[in-house]
Write a protein that holds these residues in place. Sequence first.
Motif, PDB file in Angstrom:
ATOM      1  N   ASP A   2       2.011   6.831  45.846  1.00 22.66           N
ATOM      2  CA  ASP A   2       1.060   7.144  47.189  1.00 22.66           C
ATOM      3  C   ASP A   2       0.758   8.520  46.970  1.00 22.66           C
ATOM      4  O   ASP A   2       1.516   9.542  46.426  1.00 22.66           O
ATOM      5  CB  ASP A   2       2.072   7.118  48.321  1.00 22.66           C
ATOM      6  CG  ASP A   2       2.499   5.679  48.516  1.00 22.66           C
ATOM      7  OD1 ASP A   2       3.713   5.418  49.201  1.00 22.66           O
ATOM      8  OD2 ASP A   2       1.842   4.897  48.088  1.00 22.66           O
ATOM      9  N   SER A  24      -8.052  12.622  52.193  1.00 18.35           N
ATOM     10  CA  SER A  24      -8.135  11.413  51.718  1.00 18.35           C
ATOM     11  C   SER A  24      -6.850  10.997  51.078  1.00 18.35           C
ATOM     12  O   SER A  24      -6.016  11.682  50.667  1.00 18.35           O
ATOM     13  CB  SER A  24      -9.151  11.705  50.319  1.00 18.35           C
ATOM     14  OG  SER A  24     -10.318  12.070  50.586  1.00 18.35           O
ATOM     15  N   TYR A  25      -6.568   9.608  51.141  1.00 14.50           N
ATOM     16  CA  TYR A  25      -5.052   9.299  50.797  1.00 14.50           C
ATOM     17  C   TYR A  25      -5.332   7.662  50.242  1.00 14.50           C
ATOM     18  O   TYR A  25      -6.130   7.056  50.390  1.00 14.50           O
ATOM     19  CB  TYR A  25      -4.405   9.036  52.119  1.00 14.50           C
ATOM     20  CG  TYR A  25      -4.900   8.047  53.041  1.00 14.50           C
ATOM     21  CD1 TYR A  25      -5.894   8.209  54.095  1.00 14.50           C
ATOM     22  CD2 TYR A  25      -4.394   6.699  52.961  1.00 14.50           C
ATOM     23  CE1 TYR A  25      -6.112   7.258  54.791  1.00 14.50           C
ATOM     24  CE2 TYR A  25      -4.747   5.492  53.761  1.00 14.50           C
ATOM     25  CZ  TYR A  25      -5.877   5.921  54.860  1.00 14.50           C
ATOM     26  OH  TYR A  25      -6.302   4.917  55.666  1.00 14.50           O
ATOM     27  N   THR A  26      -4.082   7.650  49.248  1.00 18.37           N
ATOM     28  CA  THR A  26      -4.003   6.161  48.709  1.00 18.37           C
ATOM     29  C   THR A  26      -2.561   5.860  48.975  1.00 18.37           C
ATOM     30  O   THR A  26      -1.795   6.624  48.987  1.00 18.37           O
ATOM     31  CB  THR A  26      -4.268   6.359  47.382  1.00 18.37           C
ATOM     32  OG1 THR A  26      -3.374   7.270  46.554  1.00 18.37           O
ATOM     33  CG2 THR A  26      -5.780   6.565  46.819  1.00 18.37           C
ATOM     34  N   SER A  28       0.423   2.199  49.349  1.00 13.75           N
ATOM     35  CA  SER A  28       0.469   0.911  49.464  1.00 13.75           C
ATOM     36  C   SER A  28       1.029   0.443  50.850  1.00 13.75           C
ATOM     37  O   SER A  28       2.079   0.251  51.273  1.00 13.75           O
ATOM     38  CB  SER A  28       1.486   0.745  48.261  1.00 13.75           C
ATOM     39  OG  SER A  28       2.758   1.685  48.580  1.00 13.75           O
ATOM     40  N   ALA A  53      -7.324   1.719  60.931  1.00 15.85           N
ATOM     41  CA  ALA A  53      -8.708   2.199  60.922  1.00 15.85           C
ATOM     42  C   ALA A  53      -9.781   2.088  62.086  1.00 15.85           C
ATOM     43  O   ALA A  53      -9.552   1.184  62.720  1.00 15.85           O
ATOM     44  CB  ALA A  53      -9.504   1.615  59.669  1.00 15.85           C
ATOM     45  N   THR A  67     -10.431   6.143  58.837  1.00 18.13           N
ATOM     46  CA  THR A  67     -10.785   5.001  58.045  1.00 18.13           C
ATOM     47  C   THR A  67      -9.708   4.472  57.206  1.00 18.13           C
ATOM     48  O   THR A  67      -8.561   5.091  57.005  1.00 18.13           O
ATOM     49  CB  THR A  67     -11.887   5.480  57.218  1.00 18.13           C
ATOM     50  OG1 THR A  67     -11.820   6.221  56.205  1.00 18.13           O
ATOM     51  CG2 THR A  67     -13.017   6.103  58.226  1.00 18.13           C
ATOM     52  N   LYS A  68     -10.193   3.488  56.250  1.00 19.12           N
ATOM     53  CA  LYS A  68      -9.217   2.826  55.306  1.00 19.12           C
ATOM     54  C   LYS A  68      -8.835   3.889  53.955  1.00 19.12           C
ATOM     55  O   LYS A  68      -8.018   3.714  53.401  1.00 19.12           O
ATOM     56  CB  LYS A  68      -9.831   1.524  54.986  1.00 19.12           C
ATOM     57  CG  LYS A  68      -9.827   0.516  55.970  1.00 19.12           C
ATOM     58  CD  LYS A  68     -10.153  -0.688  55.380  1.00 19.12           C
ATOM     59  CE  LYS A  68     -10.084  -1.877  56.365  1.00 19.12           C
ATOM     60  NZ  LYS A  68     -10.534  -3.391  55.891  1.00 19.12           N
ATOM     61  N   LYS A  69      -9.681   4.909  54.019  1.00 17.08           N
ATOM     62  CA  LYS A  69      -9.530   5.723  52.752  1.00 17.08           C
ATOM     63  C   LYS A  69      -9.230   6.921  53.034  1.00 17.08           C
ATOM     64  O   LYS A  69      -9.055   7.949  52.227  1.00 17.08           O
ATOM     65  CB  LYS A  69     -10.631   5.578  51.811  1.00 17.08           C
ATOM     66  CG  LYS A  69     -10.820   4.152  51.127  1.00 17.08           C
ATOM     67  CD  LYS A  69     -11.994   4.263  49.990  1.00 17.08           C
ATOM     68  CE  LYS A  69     -12.046   2.971  49.399  1.00 17.08           C
ATOM     69  NZ  LYS A  69     -13.282   2.976  48.463  1.00 17.08           N
ATOM     70  N   GLU A  70      -9.605   7.644  54.308  1.00 15.88           N
ATOM     71  CA  GLU A  70      -9.623   8.872  54.862  1.00 15.88           C
ATOM     72  C   GLU A  70      -9.294   9.392  56.091  1.00 15.88           C
ATOM     73  O   GLU A  70      -9.726   8.452  56.907  1.00 15.88           O
ATOM     74  CB  GLU A  70     -10.775   9.774  54.153  1.00 15.88           C
ATOM     75  CG  GLU A  70     -12.108   9.293  54.446  1.00 15.88           C
ATOM     76  CD  GLU A  70     -13.261   9.989  53.904  1.00 15.88           C
ATOM     77  OE1 GLU A  70     -12.872  10.800  53.101  1.00 15.88           O
ATOM     78  OE2 GLU A  70     -14.305   9.401  53.968  1.00 15.88           O
ATOM     79  N   SER A  71      -9.167  10.414  56.449  1.00 16.54           N
ATOM     80  CA  SER A  71      -9.045  10.903  57.938  1.00 16.54           C
ATOM     81  C   SER A  71      -9.705  12.293  58.130  1.00 16.54           C
ATOM     82  O   SER A  71      -9.741  13.097  57.026  1.00 16.54           O
ATOM     83  CB  SER A  71      -7.473  10.894  58.324  1.00 16.54           C
ATOM     84  OG  SER A  71      -7.368  11.561  59.646  1.00 16.54           O
TER      85      SER A  71
END
Lengths: 110, 114
Positions: A2, A24-26, A28, A53, A67-71
């Motif tokens: 993460d 931006s985030y990753t 699980s 999202a 969103t699914k990848k960033e805020s």
Amino acid sequence: EDQVTQSPEALRLQEGESSSLNCSYTVSGLRGLFWYRQDPGKGPEFLFTLYSAGEEKEKERLKATLTKKESFLHITAPKPEDSATYLCAVQARNTDKLIFGTGTRLQVFP
Amino acid sequence: DAGVIQSPRHEVTEMGQEVTLRCKPISGHNSLFWYRQTMMRGLELLIYFNNNVPIDDSGMPEDRFSAKMPNASFSTLKIQPSEPRDSAVYFCASSLVGANYEQYFGPGTRLTVT
């Protein structure tokens, strides 16, 4: 693993000049994405939690989106009192831990 | 509510000395978190407790660090012996896990080890 990445590291704005901060985030399995404000010499102050999202939340001149990848943290017509470091953090579903980014230091000049 | 309370607010000590940081979480919260903040590494989680039980201590840098939570209203973080590289701001936070998971931070303890 993460991870959270915030940009820019620092941002200087004129009073009234709107802008956005990126996170931006990753992770699980996202449980929630959190925004905090930190003033010098103080602890982080909770602003928002976003859970899915498309969700948006607003507080005064601040609006957070996900969103699914960033805020994004949008700041509309900022004032000098909005100057602070803004921290983003994510929490995965299988833990109570928050993983923080390194923050964006915002300075708003009159 | 008084919020999360930490003491002392500032601590200056010499290398090799024992340091104890204290935290009182928000009443009714069931989780407590200890963080360390430095310019180089940002905000890092050291350890957290749920219902006074340590759940994850993978962030504790080494055996010199230990944390306890003897009851729902008190926790300590101890460093023994302290080293100059331990200089940082240490934050305690609490939350109501199972509800909204928002963490509320205390004002921090600024530790300087000379």
